[in-house]
Write a protein that holds these residues in place. Structure first.
Motif, PDB file in Angstrom:
ATOM      1  N   ILE A  52       1.125  -1.160   0.038  1.00 27.22           N
ATOM      2  CA  ILE A  52       0.167  -0.037  -0.001  1.00 27.22           C
ATOM      3  C   ILE A  52       0.900   1.137   0.060  1.00 27.22           C
ATOM      4  O   ILE A  52       1.736   1.579   0.791  1.00 27.22           O
ATOM      5  N   THR A  53       0.460   2.179  -0.889  1.00 27.59           N
ATOM      6  CA  THR A  53       1.218   3.322  -1.044  1.00 27.59           C
ATOM      7  C   THR A  53       0.700   4.734  -0.179  1.00 27.59           C
ATOM      8  O   THR A  53      -0.353   4.791  -0.588  1.00 27.59           O
ATOM      9  N   GLU A  54       1.506   4.960   0.561  1.00 33.36           N
ATOM     10  CA  GLU A  54       0.891   6.218   1.533  1.00 33.36           C
ATOM     11  C   GLU A  54       0.583   7.360   0.646  1.00 33.36           C
ATOM     12  O   GLU A  54       1.305   7.769  -0.410  1.00 33.36           O
ATOM     13  N   ILE A  55      -0.268   8.078   0.990  1.00 36.37           N
ATOM     14  CA  ILE A  55      -0.707   9.246   0.151  1.00 36.37           C
ATOM     15  C   ILE A  55      -0.516  10.598   1.131  1.00 36.37           C
ATOM     16  O   ILE A  55      -1.109  10.591   1.908  1.00 36.37           O
ATOM     17  N   PRO A  56       0.581  11.357   0.750  1.00 36.26           N
ATOM     18  CA  PRO A  56       0.842  12.522   1.661  1.00 36.26           C
ATOM     19  C   PRO A  56      -0.621  13.299   1.620  1.00 36.26           C
ATOM     20  O   PRO A  56      -1.310  13.494   0.553  1.00 36.26           O
ATOM     21  N   ARG A  57      -0.876  13.928   2.711  1.00 39.99           N
ATOM     22  CA  ARG A  57      -1.953  15.012   2.440  1.00 39.99           C
ATOM     23  C   ARG A  57      -3.268  14.486   2.478  1.00 39.99           C
ATOM     24  O   ARG A  57      -4.394  15.083   2.898  1.00 39.99           O
ATOM     25  N   ALA A  58      -3.351  13.141   2.695  1.00 36.48           N
ATOM     26  CA  ALA A  58      -4.734  12.599   2.638  1.00 36.48           C
ATOM     27  C   ALA A  58      -5.217  12.656   3.938  1.00 36.48           C
ATOM     28  O   ALA A  58      -4.231  12.766   5.084  1.00 36.48           O
ATOM     29  N   ASP A  59      -6.432  12.195   4.261  1.00 39.18           N
ATOM     30  CA  ASP A  59      -7.134  12.128   5.658  1.00 39.18           C
ATOM     31  C   ASP A  59      -6.270  11.198   6.433  1.00 39.18           C
ATOM     32  O   ASP A  59      -5.935  10.190   6.075  1.00 39.18           O
ATOM     33  N   GLY A  64      -3.753   4.348   2.506  1.00 35.96           N
ATOM     34  CA  GLY A  64      -2.959   4.483   1.219  1.00 35.96           C
ATOM     35  C   GLY A  64      -3.611   4.098  -0.062  1.00 35.96           C
ATOM     36  O   GLY A  64      -4.918   3.847   0.037  1.00 35.96           O
ATOM     37  N   VAL A  65      -2.822   3.878  -1.112  1.00 34.12           N
ATOM     38  CA  VAL A  65      -3.681   3.048  -2.392  1.00 34.12           C
ATOM     39  C   VAL A  65      -2.919   2.103  -2.658  1.00 34.12           C
ATOM     40  O   VAL A  65      -1.653   2.036  -2.442  1.00 34.12           O
ATOM     41  N   MET A  66      -3.454   1.217  -3.230  1.00 35.86           N
ATOM     42  CA  MET A  66      -2.930  -0.151  -3.703  1.00 35.86           C
ATOM     43  C   MET A  66      -3.779  -0.495  -4.746  1.00 35.86           C
ATOM     44  O   MET A  66      -4.558   0.085  -5.291  1.00 35.86           O
ATOM     45  N   SER A  67      -2.956  -1.447  -5.579  1.00 30.77           N
ATOM     46  CA  SER A  67      -3.519  -1.858  -7.100  1.00 30.77           C
ATOM     47  C   SER A  67      -4.068  -3.003  -6.820  1.00 30.77           C
ATOM     48  O   SER A  67      -3.273  -4.252  -6.423  1.00 30.77           O
ATOM     49  N   VAL A  68      -5.096  -3.141  -7.368  1.00 26.61           N
ATOM     50  CA  VAL A  68      -5.884  -4.695  -7.303  1.00 26.61           C
ATOM     51  C   VAL A  68      -6.107  -4.932  -8.649  1.00 26.61           C
ATOM     52  O   VAL A  68      -6.846  -4.446  -9.359  1.00 26.61           O
TER      53      VAL A  68
ATOM     54  N   ALA B 698       9.507   4.561   5.027  1.00 29.42           N
ATOM     55  CA  ALA B 698       9.170   4.420   3.787  1.00 29.42           C
ATOM     56  C   ALA B 698       7.735   4.580   3.580  1.00 29.42           C
ATOM     57  O   ALA B 698       6.945   4.106   4.223  1.00 29.42           O
ATOM     58  N   GLY B 699       7.350   5.117   2.190  1.00 25.64           N
ATOM     59  CA  GLY B 699       5.977   5.067   2.104  1.00 25.64           C
ATOM     60  C   GLY B 699       4.975   4.095   1.500  1.00 25.64           C
ATOM     61  O   GLY B 699       3.917   3.886   1.125  1.00 25.64           O
ATOM     62  N   VAL B 700       5.744   2.590   1.623  1.00 27.05           N
ATOM     63  CA  VAL B 700       5.073   1.649   0.944  1.00 27.05           C
ATOM     64  C   VAL B 700       4.853   0.628   2.266  1.00 27.05           C
ATOM     65  O   VAL B 700       5.772   0.306   2.761  1.00 27.05           O
ATOM     66  N   TRP B 701       3.853   0.189   2.474  1.00 24.34           N
ATOM     67  CA  TRP B 701       3.683  -0.832   3.549  1.00 24.34           C
ATOM     68  C   TRP B 701       3.588  -2.371   2.592  1.00 24.34           C
ATOM     69  O   TRP B 701       2.576  -2.396   2.140  1.00 24.34           O
ATOM     70  N   PHE B 702       4.344  -3.207   3.346  1.00 25.48           N
ATOM     71  CA  PHE B 702       4.374  -4.670   2.708  1.00 25.48           C
ATOM     72  C   PHE B 702       3.597  -5.316   3.892  1.00 25.48           C
ATOM     73  O   PHE B 702       3.597  -5.185   5.040  1.00 25.48           O
ATOM     74  N   ASN B 703       3.031  -6.406   3.412  1.00 25.92           N
ATOM     75  CA  ASN B 703       2.548  -7.341   4.539  1.00 25.92           C
ATOM     76  C   ASN B 703       3.460  -7.814   5.534  1.00 25.92           C
ATOM     77  O   ASN B 703       3.219  -7.764   6.683  1.00 25.92           O
ATOM     78  N   GLU B 704       4.517  -8.149   5.049  1.00 29.93           N
ATOM     79  CA  GLU B 704       5.595  -8.864   5.931  1.00 29.93           C
ATOM     80  C   GLU B 704       6.173  -7.961   6.926  1.00 29.93           C
ATOM     81  O   GLU B 704       6.166  -8.219   8.196  1.00 29.93           O
ATOM     82  N   ASP B 705       6.518  -6.821   6.528  1.00 36.45           N
ATOM     83  CA  ASP B 705       7.179  -5.747   7.463  1.00 36.45           C
ATOM     84  C   ASP B 705       6.355  -4.778   7.894  1.00 36.45           C
ATOM     85  O   ASP B 705       6.995  -3.671   7.584  1.00 36.45           O
ATOM     86  N   ALA B 706       5.189  -4.835   7.872  1.00 41.90           N
ATOM     87  CA  ALA B 706       4.327  -3.860   7.998  1.00 41.90           C
ATOM     88  C   ALA B 706       4.579  -2.782   9.324  1.00 41.90           C
ATOM     89  O   ALA B 706       4.841  -1.525   9.115  1.00 41.90           O
ATOM     90  N   LYS B 707       5.084  -3.453  10.330  1.00 37.40           N
ATOM     91  CA  LYS B 707       5.295  -2.514  11.426  1.00 37.40           C
ATOM     92  C   LYS B 707       6.797  -2.172  11.495  1.00 37.40           C
ATOM     93  O   LYS B 707       6.813  -1.153  12.136  1.00 37.40           O
ATOM     94  N   THR B 708       7.866  -2.504  10.849  1.00 36.84           N
ATOM     95  CA  THR B 708       8.772  -2.069  10.659  1.00 36.84           C
ATOM     96  C   THR B 708       9.241  -1.738   9.250  1.00 36.84           C
ATOM     97  O   THR B 708       9.951  -2.572   8.658  1.00 36.84           O
TER      98      THR B 708
END
Lengths: 161, 838
Positions: A52-59, A64-68, B698-708
């Motif tokens: 999931i990619t974080e979106i700056p400035r979002a609520d 974030g946003v992800m691709s399904v 980092a701005g991307v959250w993965f399943n495995e390392d979500a907390k770190t």
């Protein structure tokens, strides 16, 4: 509980049969330590968390946003939305419920998916038992056999402008 | 039928048909609008164009048929009345006056609104339609027959006159009233070649006059030929016309007036005068009764129904498309040799195929289907990069293997592997090439000419200029410039607004224009052209221009700027004030040119499309608004950058260059950071601060390392001073430049940009997102919005609280700090620009 049980006993077999036919299915899930449920018709898919990619400035409740499969889906953290937590967590039990919202599908991050319950009308208490002033997305309390207590949610108010 | 459309996701055949009906109806209405504008033009020059009236008639007729099919009662009713009016028009029973034209334009307007109402967009204009129907009825009552007497003055065979259609009769009358001479041609045609020969003759005649009718004479023909009598109205003398059509089988003579007066002396060269009551006398000609002895089926009809049908209501045009000539040939005489029909039938067949083919040249495609295709191409692009990586690995492996084992052991397998790697590389290249072609192909399909929206604007200009009683000439150039369909759709409103403003407030009254020695007719120029990856649209008027001092005065009065700021503003800054939401000039409408009413909406809409609006204006000379837009929204090249461990995509179209960032070059003016680049000042903004990003996540959250989450690889490059090296990406949109400071330049890539969903639309600064591979999503920066934001915050007073990005403020101050667990800025000092779930 006794009152409820009596009420059910007081009904005819016909009525009970009808109720079984009218049972709505709810998917129960955990947010922190609390159990919630939404009608299964709202749910498009249950996903294991994708990147999931974080979106700056979002609520703040937007993870974030992800691709399904090529479609972009915003992911909402219900715990933060309901002020159950200040931060979100994801682990092996975490799931994303893909649900229908206004003109798009939205992912709801939940801590754990429990099971599907079939609730008859008799197994649903009005939200007012929690107090007179309840937020619009709380539509009732489900008390299926087996003692679980579920807060039933209506998603529409969550996505309304 | 009209009501059962229903919302939801139903995709039934009925819905689809309805949708097609809407888009077809919309197309017809657009065409109608174009024809009417052309007709208006002709009328203003004092002429008339029968063919245009026919086109309009046909369009309305088709609409009537369509709307009847789909039970669109209101549209069908309107079309019916319009059709009657137009029929009267083309038969000359009423005259094409500006009032009638107004009614026609009104109907186009109403069609548009009925269509949007049917799509659930706005109320049905029931009242207006009723009013228009009443007005149409009134016009219809004024019709008169008039002019028959002119025809009677000519030495025409009553038998011939008797079989003229009402339309032909009208054309005859009009031409004679306009003072044209009438000629009678007798032409022998071979039955086998009559179609093409007739077309030839028509083509030869057309430059010199109009063919009123042609009929078989019943004499002079034999089994294989037929003689036609052709009536031609022409302005030319007999010799000119005779020469034009000269052929051995043609004889031509002038049809003289009975009184032998030379034609054309008594009648003025003007359209017929308005009909009066005395003209209402029944026309002297028995129009509908076929002459005795002349069977209607023996007459030759043209392939164009408007000239030849025998009823007052022609058959629907769609029935005409396929089979020209099928019913138009006279039945071969009974004695005709059997081989005559052979080639003829063959040619019929050919012609039919030709026509059918031309009908199916284009298809109408839902834009969403193209989006879908585009998505698939995007997926393929991801597959391609995966294949590319595999190929690379295979080749590496191969070199490693071949380097390690020089001796014979397993060399056969190595050879095989090498061969595989080579073929894979070749395949990959070919795949690459074809994919690129496919991308381009789909992009091309999405492109439509800007003329689509310009046509609508021409109508608006006419309407508004009439409302304001100003004469305005719209000059359009570059209507053929192509741009993405989606952009065109979104352009019409902003452009309409700009043009409305230009006429309303820019163009002066006629008297005032005379006073300053400008031509009485104002000019609005609508220019479009392509400039690199952008399309530029200019709306330019020769009106009174915008006075900066007046604008500034109004802005001061409304508190949009402070006195101090006002002193420092350039003319350009001042003009840009009209885009400020609060800038309304209603009160000062008399003293100020009045622009700015809703201009903020114009800017917002254009910005949504990734474009910018600029104004230049000179008092007394005029104003020019320039819109700069990307050509397409779908596939773009981006520069991938990294900021605080997050990956962002900057559209390459907006990137001027990227240079190494040198902290020592930064100067601070009143808390804004700037640097000097090639001798000019460049405002800079640190993206990490603009987006309030924390350095360690980092701005991307993965399943495995979500907390770190993995820390960003900042350690990769460090410059001499021990500070991490970073870069400045210089972005420009139109002539605005801002340098964005980023940590790392990752590379360049073509991406398929996708819109963020409805719930994220409000988040400013992003044009969309894309998949970068590995299922990761990269956000695409909205360069135009970010530049505007940075420059706006630069222009704002330092003390202003509600600015989204505290750019500048040298060093580490002024950034809202958040608690470590508060990942997404939800805490106390959230930026005001955020949006999302309400």
């Amino acid at each position: 509980m006794k009152v409820l049980a009596r009420r059910i006993e007081g009904r005819s077999a016909m009525q009970r049969a009808d109720e079984i036919g009218n049972r709505a299915e709810y998917l129960a899930f955990m947010l922190g330590t609390e159990a919630y449920a939404i009608e299964i018709g709202n749910i498009v898919e249950i996903l294991k968390p994708l990147p999931i990619t974080e979106i700056p400035r979002a609520d703040p409740d937007v993870v974030g946003v992800m691709s399904v499969r090529g479609r972009l889906v915003a992911v909402l953290d219900l715990k933060r939305r309901f002020r159950l937590a200040r931060t979100f967590t994801m682990d092996r039990k975490s799931r994303i419920l893909l649900v229908d919202a206004v003109e798009e599908e939205i992912g709801l991050l939940v801590d754990e998916v429990l099971q599907v319950y079939r609730l008859s009308e008799a197994e649903i208490e009005p939200p007012t038992v929690l107090g007179t002033e309840q937020p619009p997305h709380v539509v009732g309390i489900g008390r299926p056999h087996g003692g679980a207590v579920l807060l039933l949610l209506d998603l529409a108010p969550l996505f309304a402008e | 039928m009209a009501e059962h459309s229903g919302g939801g996701r139903g995709d039934s055949a009925g819905d689809k048909a309805r949708e097609e009906f809407f888009s077809e109806a919309q197309e017809i209405v657009d065409g109608l609008s174009r024809d009417l504008l052309a007709l208006d033009e002709v009328c203003r020059r004092g002429g008339s164009d029968a063919e245009l009236v026919n086109d309009v008639f046909r369009a309305v007729h088709t609409l009537k048929g369509l709307s009847g099919l789909f039970g669109a009662a209101m549209m069908s009713g309107l079309s019916h009345e319009l059709e009657n009016l137009l029929d009267d028009l083309r038969l000359g029973r009423i005259e094409l006056t500006p009032q009638v034209l107004d009614l026609l334009f009104q109907s186009v307007e109403l069609y548009g609104r009925i269509l949007s109402a049917a799509k659930g967009d706005g109320p049905e204009p029931g009242g207006e339609v009723k009013a228009l129907l009443a007005a149409l009825g009134q016009v219809a009552q004024q019709k008169g027959g008039g002019g028959g007497s002119v025809v009677a003055q000519y030495e025409l065979d009553p038998g011939l006159l008797g079989v003229l259609t009402e339309y032909e009769e009208h054309r005859l009358r009009t031409n004679l009233q306009a003072g044209l001479s009438l000629y009678r041609m007798r032409v022998q045609f071979q039955l086998a070649t009559i179609d093409s020969a007739l077309d030839d003759l028509k083509a030869k005649t057309r430059p010199h006059g109009e063919i009123i009718t042609f009929l078989p004479t019943g004499e002079g023909g034999d089994a294989e030929s037929v003689e036609l009598e052709i009536l031609v109205a022409s302005r030319e003398g007999l010799s000119v016309l005779g020469e034009a059509v000269a052929a051995p089988n043609v004889t031509i003579e002038e049809v003289r007036r009975r009184d032998a007066a030379p034609p054309g002396t008594k009648e003025s060269i003007r359209p017929p005068r308005p009909p009066t009551l005395s003209d209402m006398a029944p026309p002297p000609l028995p129009s509908f009764a076929p002459a005795p002895g002349l069977d209607a089926s023996q007459t030759i009809e043209t392939d164009d129904y408007t000239e030849g049908t025998r009823t007052s209501r022609p058959p629907p045009p769609m029935h005409q498309t396929g089979l020209p000539g099928a019913q138009s040939l006279p039945p071969p005489p009974p004695s005709a040799p059997p081989n005559v029909g052979g080639p003829q039938a063959q040619r019929d067949q050919q012609q039919r195929e030709l026509t059918l083919r031309s009908v199916t040249q284009t298809v109408r495609v839902d834009i969403r289907k193209l989006d879908h295709l585009m998505n698939i191409v995007g997926e393929l692009a991801i597959v391609r990069s995966a294949v590319s990586r595999l190929t690379e690995r295979m080749r590496l492996h191969e070199t490693v293997v071949s380097g390690r084992s020089g001796s014979g052991d397993g060399s056969a397998r190595d050879g095989e592997l090498r061969e595989l790697a080579t073929s894979l590389t070749r395949l990959h290249r070919s795949f690459d090439r074809h994919l690129a072609q496919m991308q381009n192909g789909i992009l091309e399909v999405r492109m439509v000419p800007l003329g689509q929206v310009f046509d609508k604007l021409a109508r608006i200009v006419r309407q508004i200029s009439r409302e304001h009683d100003k004469q305005v000439n719209l000059v359009v150039t570059g209507a053929e410039t192509e741009i993405d369909k989606l952009i065109v759709e979104e352009l019409s409103d902003p452009l309409m607004h700009m043009i409305r403003n230009a006429i309303d407030h820019g163009i002066e009254d006629r008297d005032q224009r005379m006073l300053v020695q400008k031509p009485a007719v104002g000019t609005i120029a609508l220019n479009a052209f392509q400039k690199g990856n952008h399309v530029v649209i200019e709306v330019e008027d020769d009106g009174k221009g915008m006075d900066p001092s007046v604008i500034l005065g109004a802005a001061l009065k409304r508190g949009l700027v402070t006195e101090a700021e006002a002193r420092e503003m350039s003319t350009k800054d001042v003009l840009a004030l009209v885009f400020q939401p609060g800038f309304t000039t209603r009160d000062e409408a008399t003293s100020l040119s009045g622009r700015g009413v809703g201009m903020d909406i114009v800017q917002t809409n254009i910005a949504k499309l990734g474009g910018v609006v600029d104004i230049t204006s000179e008092v007394g000379i005029g104003t020019k608004m320039t819109i700069t837009l990307p050509i397409t929204l779908a596939i773009i090249s981006v520069l991938i950058v990294e900021v605080a461990g997050r990956t962002f995509c900057m559209p390459l179209a907006s990137v001027e260059e990227a240079i190494v960032f040198d902290e020592s070059m930064v100067r601070t003016f009143e808390g804004r950071e700037v640097m000097t680049q090639r001798g000019s000042t460049l405002p800079i903004a640190r993206l990490a601060k603009v987006f309030l990003l924390e350095g360690h996540r980092a701005g991307v959250w993965f399943n495995e390392d979500a907390k770190t989450p993995t820390p960003p690889a900042v350690s990769a490059s460090r410059s001499v001073g021990g500070r991490p090296k970073s870069y400045v990406v210089i972005a420009t949109v139109a002539d605005r430049r801002v340098g964005f400071v980023v940590d790392r330049l990752v590379g360049q890539q073509d991406i398929v940009i996708k819109a963020l969903g409805r719930s994220l639309k409000k988040v400013r600064g992003f044009a969309g997102a894309t998949e970068l591979g590995d299922q990761r999503v990269g956000l695409v920066l909205d360069a135009a919005a970010l530049i505007a934001e940075v420059l706006a915050s630069v222009a704002s007073a330092p003390g202003e609280p509600a600015r989204p990005s505290p750019v500048g403020a040298s060093g580490e101050v002024a950034v809202v700090r958040r608690t470590a667990d508060d990942v997404f800025g939800g805490g106390g000092g959230a930026p005001p620009a955020r949006g999302g779930f309400a």
